[in-house]
Design a protein around this motif. Structure first.
Motif, PDB file in Angstrom:
ATOM      1  N   ALA A   1      -5.414   3.290   4.100  1.00 44.36           N
ATOM      2  CA  ALA A   1      -5.915   4.313   3.181  1.00 44.36           C
ATOM      3  C   ALA A   1      -7.054   3.698   2.376  1.00 44.36           C
ATOM      4  O   ALA A   1      -7.171   2.481   2.266  1.00 44.36           O
ATOM      5  CB  ALA A   1      -4.798   4.784   2.260  1.00 44.36           C
ATOM      6  N   ASP A   2      -7.872   4.546   1.809  1.00 46.84           N
ATOM      7  CA  ASP A   2      -8.966   4.108   0.932  1.00 46.84           C
ATOM      8  C   ASP A   2      -9.806   3.005   1.574  1.00 46.84           C
ATOM      9  O   ASP A   2     -10.179   2.035   0.922  1.00 46.84           O
ATOM     10  CB  ASP A   2      -8.413   3.615  -0.410  1.00 46.84           C
ATOM     11  CG  ASP A   2      -7.501   4.624  -1.072  1.00 46.84           C
ATOM     12  OD1 ASP A   2      -7.826   5.814  -1.032  1.00 46.84           O
ATOM     13  OD2 ASP A   2      -6.461   4.212  -1.608  1.00 46.84           O
TER      14      ASP A   2
ATOM     15  N   SER B   1     -13.008   1.276   2.765  1.00 44.90           N
ATOM     16  CA  SER B   1     -14.369   1.343   2.268  1.00 44.90           C
ATOM     17  C   SER B   1     -15.144   0.109   2.721  1.00 44.90           C
ATOM     18  O   SER B   1     -14.616  -0.995   2.743  1.00 44.90           O
ATOM     19  CB  SER B   1     -14.338   1.395   0.736  1.00 44.90           C
ATOM     20  OG  SER B   1     -15.607   1.165   0.202  1.00 44.90           O
TER      21      SER B   1
ATOM     22  N   ASN C   1      -6.541  -0.309   1.748  1.00 42.97           N
ATOM     23  CA  ASN C   1      -5.184  -0.270   1.248  1.00 42.97           C
ATOM     24  C   ASN C   1      -4.277  -0.155   2.476  1.00 42.97           C
ATOM     25  O   ASN C   1      -4.310   0.862   3.182  1.00 42.97           O
ATOM     26  CB  ASN C   1      -4.991   0.919   0.304  1.00 42.97           C
ATOM     27  CG  ASN C   1      -3.638   0.919  -0.346  1.00 42.97           C
ATOM     28  OD1 ASN C   1      -2.971  -0.104  -0.417  1.00 42.97           O
ATOM     29  ND2 ASN C   1      -3.215   2.076  -0.818  1.00 42.97           N
TER      30      ASN C   1
ATOM     31  N   ARG D   1      -3.516  -3.549  -1.455  1.00 44.15           N
ATOM     32  CA  ARG D   1      -4.973  -3.448  -1.424  1.00 44.15           C
ATOM     33  C   ARG D   1      -5.594  -4.815  -1.157  1.00 44.15           C
ATOM     34  O   ARG D   1      -5.247  -5.803  -1.807  1.00 44.15           O
ATOM     35  CB  ARG D   1      -5.482  -2.915  -2.759  1.00 44.15           C
ATOM     36  CG  ARG D   1      -6.965  -2.726  -2.784  1.00 44.15           C
ATOM     37  CD  ARG D   1      -7.320  -1.500  -3.630  1.00 44.15           C
ATOM     38  NE  ARG D   1      -8.723  -1.176  -3.520  1.00 44.15           N
ATOM     39  CZ  ARG D   1      -9.234  -0.406  -2.575  1.00 44.15           C
ATOM     40  NH1 ARG D   1      -8.456   0.133  -1.662  1.00 44.15           N
ATOM     41  NH2 ARG D   1     -10.517  -0.143  -2.539  1.00 44.15           N
TER      42      ARG D   1
ATOM     43  N   GLU E   1      -9.382  -6.832  -0.478  1.00 46.24           N
ATOM     44  CA  GLU E   1     -10.825  -6.752  -0.634  1.00 46.24           C
ATOM     45  C   GLU E   1     -11.482  -8.046  -0.180  1.00 46.24           C
ATOM     46  O   GLU E   1     -10.914  -9.117  -0.335  1.00 46.24           O
ATOM     47  CB  GLU E   1     -11.197  -6.561  -2.109  1.00 46.24           C
ATOM     48  CG  GLU E   1     -10.656  -5.345  -2.752  1.00 46.24           C
ATOM     49  CD  GLU E   1     -11.061  -5.251  -4.222  1.00 46.24           C
ATOM     50  OE1 GLU E   1     -11.175  -6.305  -4.883  1.00 46.24           O
ATOM     51  OE2 GLU E   1     -11.275  -4.133  -4.675  1.00 46.24           O
TER      52      GLU E   1
END
Length: 136
Positions: free
Chosen positions: A14-15, A17, A33, A103, A105
């Motif tokens: 999800a999410d 990016s 995520n 999450r 990154e």
């Protein structure tokens, strides 16, 4: 870099990016995520270059087991560059399987460490992470 696209299966991600960092356009930032623990993950890395007629010639096509790559120290050079670039500025303390929910990154994923043959001309990279069907 001119374009980067990130697409993910919503059953697992999800999410999602990713974006090119301006103004130099030589770095990418990515985040995701993970919505469920991933015990197995496969990867596919394909690199191609266009010729004068804009026909793409594939120069690398590597399929790999992500968990195995993270466990072993002996890797193909492009995979090693990928792992090092992703982990250099990420919020993940230790890259290992299984990947837990949460999450993740990675910032400043740079193309500067690529082989000179690629950075001196136009090239295309397709990187896919796949959750094998047989695991379900």
């Amino acid at each position: 870099m001119k374009q980067v696209d990130c697409v993910g299966n919503p059953n697992y991600f999800a999410d999602l990016s990713c974006k090119i960092v301006t103004p130099r356009n030589r770095d990418v930032e990515a985040s995701v995520n993970i919505v469920q623990k991933l015990s197995v993950l496969s990867g596919s890395l394909r690199v191609s270059i266009p010729n004068a007629r804009k026909v793409k010639t594939q120069i690398f096509d590597i399929i790999f087991d992500v968990c195995k790559v993270l466990r072993e120290r002996k890797r193909k050079i492009l995979i090693d560059l990928l792992v090092n670039s992703l982990s250099r500025n990420s919020n993940i303390k230790a890259w290992k399987c299984p990947f837990q929910k949460g999450r993740f990154e990675s910032k400043n994923i740079s193309v500067a460490s690529l082989p000179p043959a690629l950075t001196e001309s136009e090239f295309f990279v397709n990187l896919d992470f796949l959750y094998p069907k047989w695991v379900r």
